[in-house]
Write a protein that holds these residues in place. Structure first.
Motif, PDB file in Angstrom:
ATOM      1  N   VAL A  26       0.572  -1.227  -0.489  1.00  0.00           N
ATOM      2  CA  VAL A  26       0.129  -0.149   0.318  1.00  0.00           C
ATOM      3  C   VAL A  26       0.615   1.385  -0.053  1.00  0.00           C
ATOM      4  O   VAL A  26       2.026   1.486   0.969  1.00  0.00           O
ATOM      5  N   PRO A  27       0.704   2.381  -1.049  1.00  0.00           N
ATOM      6  CA  PRO A  27       1.614   3.404  -0.688  1.00  0.00           C
ATOM      7  C   PRO A  27       1.412   4.634   0.175  1.00  0.00           C
ATOM      8  O   PRO A  27      -0.036   4.160   0.670  1.00  0.00           O
ATOM      9  N   THR A  28       2.264   5.166   0.539  1.00  0.00           N
ATOM     10  CA  THR A  28       2.238   6.079   0.993  1.00  0.00           C
ATOM     11  C   THR A  28       1.832   7.825   0.368  1.00  0.00           C
ATOM     12  O   THR A  28       3.392   7.495  -0.305  1.00  0.00           O
ATOM     13  N   PRO A  29       1.025   8.585   0.899  1.00  0.00           N
ATOM     14  CA  PRO A  29       0.922   9.927   0.301  1.00  0.00           C
ATOM     15  C   PRO A  29       2.213  10.912   0.780  1.00  0.00           C
ATOM     16  O   PRO A  29       2.273  10.418   2.027  1.00  0.00           O
ATOM     17  N   GLY A  30       2.813  11.418  -0.322  1.00  0.00           N
ATOM     18  CA  GLY A  30       3.727  12.803   0.500  1.00  0.00           C
ATOM     19  C   GLY A  30       2.729  14.426   0.831  1.00  0.00           C
ATOM     20  O   GLY A  30       2.170  13.978   0.968  1.00  0.00           O
ATOM     21  N   GLN A  48      -0.360  15.300  -0.484  1.00  0.00           N
ATOM     22  CA  GLN A  48      -1.765  14.247  -1.656  1.00  0.00           C
ATOM     23  C   GLN A  48      -2.193  13.558  -0.662  1.00  0.00           C
ATOM     24  O   GLN A  48      -2.094  13.395   0.577  1.00  0.00           O
ATOM     25  N   ALA A  49      -3.159  12.793  -1.393  1.00  0.00           N
ATOM     26  CA  ALA A  49      -3.532  12.049  -0.298  1.00  0.00           C
ATOM     27  C   ALA A  49      -4.396  10.427  -1.289  1.00  0.00           C
ATOM     28  O   ALA A  49      -3.955   9.817  -1.957  1.00  0.00           O
ATOM     29  N   LEU A  50      -3.717   9.024   0.241  1.00  0.00           N
ATOM     30  CA  LEU A  50      -4.119   8.296  -0.068  1.00  0.00           C
ATOM     31  C   LEU A  50      -5.736   7.843  -0.302  1.00  0.00           C
ATOM     32  O   LEU A  50      -6.572   7.781   0.880  1.00  0.00           O
ATOM     33  N   PRO A  79       1.927  14.500   4.519  1.00  0.00           N
ATOM     34  CA  PRO A  79       2.155  16.320   5.347  1.00  0.00           C
ATOM     35  C   PRO A  79       2.186  16.630   4.675  1.00  0.00           C
ATOM     36  O   PRO A  79       2.310  17.257   3.953  1.00  0.00           O
ATOM     37  N   ASP A  80       1.754  18.516   5.758  1.00  0.00           N
ATOM     38  CA  ASP A  80       1.491  19.639   5.260  1.00  0.00           C
ATOM     39  C   ASP A  80      -0.194  19.663   4.152  1.00  0.00           C
ATOM     40  O   ASP A  80       0.256  20.213   2.975  1.00  0.00           O
ATOM     41  N   TYR A 133      -6.052   0.795  -3.832  1.00  0.00           N
ATOM     42  CA  TYR A 133      -5.257   1.649  -3.238  1.00  0.00           C
ATOM     43  C   TYR A 133      -4.405   2.551  -4.208  1.00  0.00           C
ATOM     44  O   TYR A 133      -3.406   1.688  -4.504  1.00  0.00           O
ATOM     45  N   LEU A 134      -4.891   4.045  -4.350  1.00  0.00           N
ATOM     46  CA  LEU A 134      -3.767   4.851  -4.858  1.00  0.00           C
ATOM     47  C   LEU A 134      -3.614   6.438  -4.161  1.00  0.00           C
ATOM     48  O   LEU A 134      -4.323   6.707  -3.502  1.00  0.00           O
TER      49      LEU A 134
END
Length: 414
Positions: free
Chosen positions: A85-89, A92-94, A138-139, A169-170
């Motif tokens: 499952v990717p992690t948002p930077g 960004q949103a998951l 974050p932010d 998930y994306l």
């Protein structure tokens, strides 16, 4: 521009950041839902943990994804895989995907016959989906965990990589997210950002067709063609609709098409002259190309223009040199007719975030208000992808195949 009433009515959809935000938020935990000491149903666990600021603690570590390892026929190259499952930077949103359609262009991307080519291996689905925000990077501001959103996954050309939608998930940039009301079903919402937007842009931006004008279009029975008819009727535009089969004529008229030309037994040029006069029409959209596209160009009045957005006549053609429209040079030169293309990916590559927001917000309003109708799709789990793709390739298939993901939670929006 046509449709300015709807666009102006939703001008407050724009934040100073240019990001999308929702009209009427839903899905977050209210103050009256505070966790007590009683046993809580498992299906509410994710929502409660979100409210306690620990939204990722229940997140699975892996997910299912439909991945193409190389260019080729989709059924041959696609495999169902397990991926992290990717992690948002930042910014960004998951998104937990709930539904995502199979468009013909998705399949052409995998065949290497579209206007861009992703790096392989690649997750399939390069157009759109609907889901809920599971986590924010974050932010990241302007959106909330739990919001139901459409992810616009159309890669901008030129532009950066965009994640495929055929996965559970994306991660997406927040500027690619459009909140949608729960009254829109998942089946409708997951088809909001491509075909309805194309119809709106063709009629009101590319050609700026005015009320009372004639608009000639080919492939009137296609998804975009039907949406063009609905939108034109709403805006007071008269349509001349070209179809291939006689049994489609009454259906197009019932949908609101003013005039219908059947190329099976009618001459396109003669019928346009009978309907619009010997000088022809000034504006047209073509999704067929080839001989029919050439006839549309001939049917234009001097100074008229046709926007070509597809090439259905060469749907199975693999030789780029065969993708042609045999135009008459004299007509183009001496009657100064214009033939130009439209591609949604390139529009996203040139439109500002604010302009994209306005157009998408207008589409959302038109669909939510019932002006534009999106037929319900036929649901398939990822495991049945071979059956779903076969249906997507079937002529006159009826409902569009849509991959759906069950999460055992709510049933928001269908």
């Amino acid at each position: 521009m046509g449709g300015e009433g709807q666009e102006g009515a939703r001008a407050d959809d724009t934040q100073h950041t240019g990001r999308f935000h929702q009209e009427g938020r839903s899905g977050s935990l209210g103050a009256d839902e505070e966790v007590g000491t009683s046993i809580v149903p498992v299906r509410n666990a994710r929502r409660i943990r979100r409210a306690l600021g620990d939204e990722r603690s229940l997140m699975p570590q892996s997910m299912r994804a439909l991945v193409a390892g190389k260019v080729g026929e989709p059924i041959d190259v696609l495999r169902l895989e397990s991926r992290p499952v990717p992690t948002p930077g930042a910014g960004q949103a998951l998104i937990r995907v709930k539904a995502t359609p199979i468009h013909a262009s998705d399949l052409h991307v995998l065949r290497g016959r579209y206007g861009f080519s992703p790096e392989f291996p690649t997750v399939g689905g390069h157009m759109e989906c609907v889901g809920r925000i599971e986590a924010l990077g974050p932010d990241t501001e302007g959106l909330k965990i739990g919001e139901r959103v459409v992810t616009v996954a159309v890669p901008a050309v030129p532009g950066p990589h965009v994640a495929g939608t055929w996965q559970e998930y994306l991660v997406a940039d927040t500027q690619r997210l459009l909140p949608v009301p729960d009254r829109l079903s998942d089946s409708s919402a997951c088809q909001l950002a491509v075909n309805p937007l194309t119809a709106l842009l063709l009629v009101t931006r590319e050609l700026d067709v005015k009320p009372g004008e004639w608009l000639l279009q080919t492939a009137a029975g296609s998804t975009v063609g039907r949406l063009v008819i609905q939108l034109s009727r709403h805006l007071g535009i008269r349509t001349i609709n070209v179809v291939r089969r006689r049994d489609a004529v009454e259906e197009i008229k019932a949908l609101g098409g003013d005039e219908v030309i059947c190329t099976e037994d009618e001459d396109l040029l003669q019928r346009v002259a009978e309907i619009a006069g010997q000088s022809g029409v000034r504006k047209a959209v073509d999704c067929v190309a080839g001989h029919v596209g050439a006839q549309v160009s001939q049917a234009l009045a001097p100074g008229g223009e046709v926007v070509v957005y597809g090439a259905l006549s060469t749907h199975r053609q693999t030789d780029p040199a065969a993708l042609t429209i045999p135009l008459q040079a004299r007509s183009v030169i001496y009657e100064t007719k214009a033939v130009r293309g439209f591609w949604l990916n390139r529009w996203f590559g040139t439109a500002s975030p604010e302009d994209a927001l306005r157009a998408l917000s207008e589409v959302r309003g038109l669909v939510a208000d019932g002006v534009l109708s999106i037929p319900q799709g036929r649901p398939f789990p990822l495991e049945r992808f071979t059956e779903a793709i076969a249906l997507a390739e079937t002529p006159a298939r009826g409902a569009k195949p849509v991959f759906v993901f069950e999460d055992g939670g709510d049933n928001d929006g269908g």
